[in-house]
Scaffold this motif. Structure first.
Motif, mmCIF file in Angstrom:
data_model
loop_
_atom_site.group_PDB
_atom_site.id
_atom_site.type_symbol
_atom_site.label_atom_id
_atom_site.label_comp_id
_atom_site.label_asym_id
_atom_site.label_seq_id
_atom_site.Cartn_x
_atom_site.Cartn_y
_atom_site.Cartn_z
ATOM 1 N N ALA A 155 8.734 -14.005 4.651
ATOM 2 C CA ALA A 155 9.572 -13.800 5.929
ATOM 3 C C ALA A 155 10.524 -12.970 5.796
ATOM 4 C CB ALA A 155 10.320 -15.287 6.290
ATOM 5 N N LEU A 156 11.258 -12.706 4.586
ATOM 6 C CA LEU A 156 12.167 -11.720 4.332
ATOM 7 C C LEU A 156 11.538 -10.230 4.348
ATOM 8 C CD1 LEU A 156 14.233 -13.071 1.206
ATOM 9 C CD2 LEU A 156 14.784 -12.653 3.802
ATOM 10 N N ALA A 157 10.324 -10.218 3.753
ATOM 11 C CA ALA A 157 9.343 -8.870 3.895
ATOM 12 C C ALA A 157 9.105 -8.418 5.191
ATOM 13 C CB ALA A 157 7.817 -9.153 2.985
ATOM 14 N N GLY A 158 8.801 -9.611 6.224
ATOM 15 C CA GLY A 158 8.435 -9.271 7.491
ATOM 16 C C GLY A 158 9.744 -8.948 8.357
ATOM 17 N N ALA A 159 10.758 -9.370 7.924
ATOM 18 C CA ALA A 159 12.152 -9.066 8.686
ATOM 19 C C ALA A 159 12.453 -7.775 8.221
ATOM 20 C CB ALA A 159 13.033 -10.024 8.138
ATOM 21 N N SER A 160 12.031 -7.193 7.002
ATOM 22 C CA SER A 160 12.549 -5.777 6.487
ATOM 23 C C SER A 160 11.530 -5.002 7.020
ATOM 24 C CB SER A 160 12.642 -5.938 5.076
ATOM 25 O OG SER A 160 11.375 -6.006 4.496
ATOM 26 N N GLN A 161 10.590 -5.201 7.615
ATOM 27 C CA GLN A 161 9.490 -4.320 8.111
ATOM 28 C C GLN A 161 8.516 -3.587 7.072
ATOM 29 O OE1 GLN A 161 9.091 -4.156 11.722
ATOM 30 N NE2 GLN A 161 10.789 -5.847 11.451
ATOM 31 N N MET A 162 8.408 -4.484 6.154
ATOM 32 C CA MET A 162 7.492 -3.803 5.135
ATOM 33 C C MET A 162 6.276 -3.575 5.699
ATOM 34 S SD MET A 162 6.259 -5.625 1.211
ATOM 35 C CE MET A 162 7.856 -5.556 0.581
ATOM 36 N N HIS A 163 5.639 -2.517 5.220
ATOM 37 C CA HIS A 163 4.242 -2.249 5.656
ATOM 38 C C HIS A 163 3.352 -3.204 5.648
ATOM 39 C CE1 HIS A 163 5.409 1.618 7.645
ATOM 40 N NE2 HIS A 163 5.723 2.075 6.391
ATOM 41 N N TYR A 164 2.610 -3.873 6.678
ATOM 42 C CA TYR A 164 1.587 -4.991 5.987
ATOM 43 C C TYR A 164 0.526 -4.873 5.265
ATOM 44 C CZ TYR A 164 -1.463 -8.826 6.792
ATOM 45 O OH TYR A 164 -2.115 -10.167 6.534
ATOM 46 N N PRO A 165 -0.158 -3.379 5.247
ATOM 47 C CA PRO A 165 -1.235 -3.257 4.199
ATOM 48 C C PRO A 165 -0.649 -3.398 2.725
ATOM 49 C CG PRO A 165 -1.528 -1.595 5.933
ATOM 50 C CD PRO A 165 0.026 -2.447 6.382
#
Length: 219
Positions: free
Chosen positions: A128-138
């Motif tokens: 969830a933190l990775a998604g919130a930080s807008q880390m590139h999905y690939p």
């Protein structure tokens, strides 16, 4: 407890697969890991496979897929809800841990996703933190898949090995005694997790409370 283990070992294969998948998936997707650790579900899945209730070659990929898909859902939750989610009062007691997890993600990037898979709190929160930080999905998917594969296969096979011991004890002393031994092994795993978490929190407090070096110390 022995009755519970017997019930798990005697359930139909489809139900065993569904329960293990659901617990592993939900740990990261909806933060169930705060209550039920995913390792326990993976280990029990391996034990069930060893006893012939399920197939280990189905159980291992099932656990791996559940881990990867659960993380992906957690990533999407963080991406779309982000600040609103982590601003909830339910997370107040974990605020310091969240800050450390965010810093860990910022410094380590994709490797934080991989390494976080092996730490209880980080496993539940890093997607969830990775998604919130807008880390590139690939990039997220690559490290998430690597972590999910290593973690899922490792703990399921650990359970399969534990199941071999269960079978040996059952043959020598009877099913009830073997079930008690298995329960003790699972409890030992949970206790180890709790003690490890406490030790990590103590180390974090000691690090935060350590006085900053003075000018002369920095020279």
């Amino acid at each position: 407890m022995a009755t519970i283990v017997d019930a798990i070992l005697s359930m139909p294969p489809v139900l065993a697969y569904l329960l293990v998948f659901a617990f592993v998936f939900a740990e990261d997707a909806i933060f169930v890991g705060f209550v039920i650790p995913g390792e326990t579900a993976a280990v029990l899945g391996g034990v069930v496979a060893n006893q012939g209730t399920a197939d280990i070659w189905v159980m291992v990929p099932l656990v791996v897929v559940a881990a990867i898909v659960g993380d992906t859902v957690g990533y999407e939750v963080g991406k779309h809800l982000g600040p609103r989610l982590f601003g909830l009062r339910a997370f107040d007691r974990h605020r310091k841990k969240l800050e450390h997890a965010q810093e860990f993600l910022r410094v380590r990037g994709g490797w934080a996703v991989f390494l976080g898979r092996f730490v209880a709190f980080l496993r539940a929160m890093t997607p969830a933190l990775a998604g919130a930080s807008q880390m590139h999905y690939p990039r997220f998917l690559a490290f998430n898949s690597l972590g999910g594969a290593v973690w899922g296969a490792g703990f399921t096979l650990l359970g399969f090995a534990a199941g071999a011991s269960y079978k040996a004890v059952a043959g020598a002393a009877g099913r009830d005694v073997a079930a008690i031994v298995l329960v003790i092994a699972v409890i030992a795993l949970v206790v180890w997790r709790v003690r490890k978490g406490r030790r990590e929190r103590r180390d974090e407090r000691e690090f935060r409370d350590r006085p900053a070096p003075g000018p002369s110390e920095g020279q």
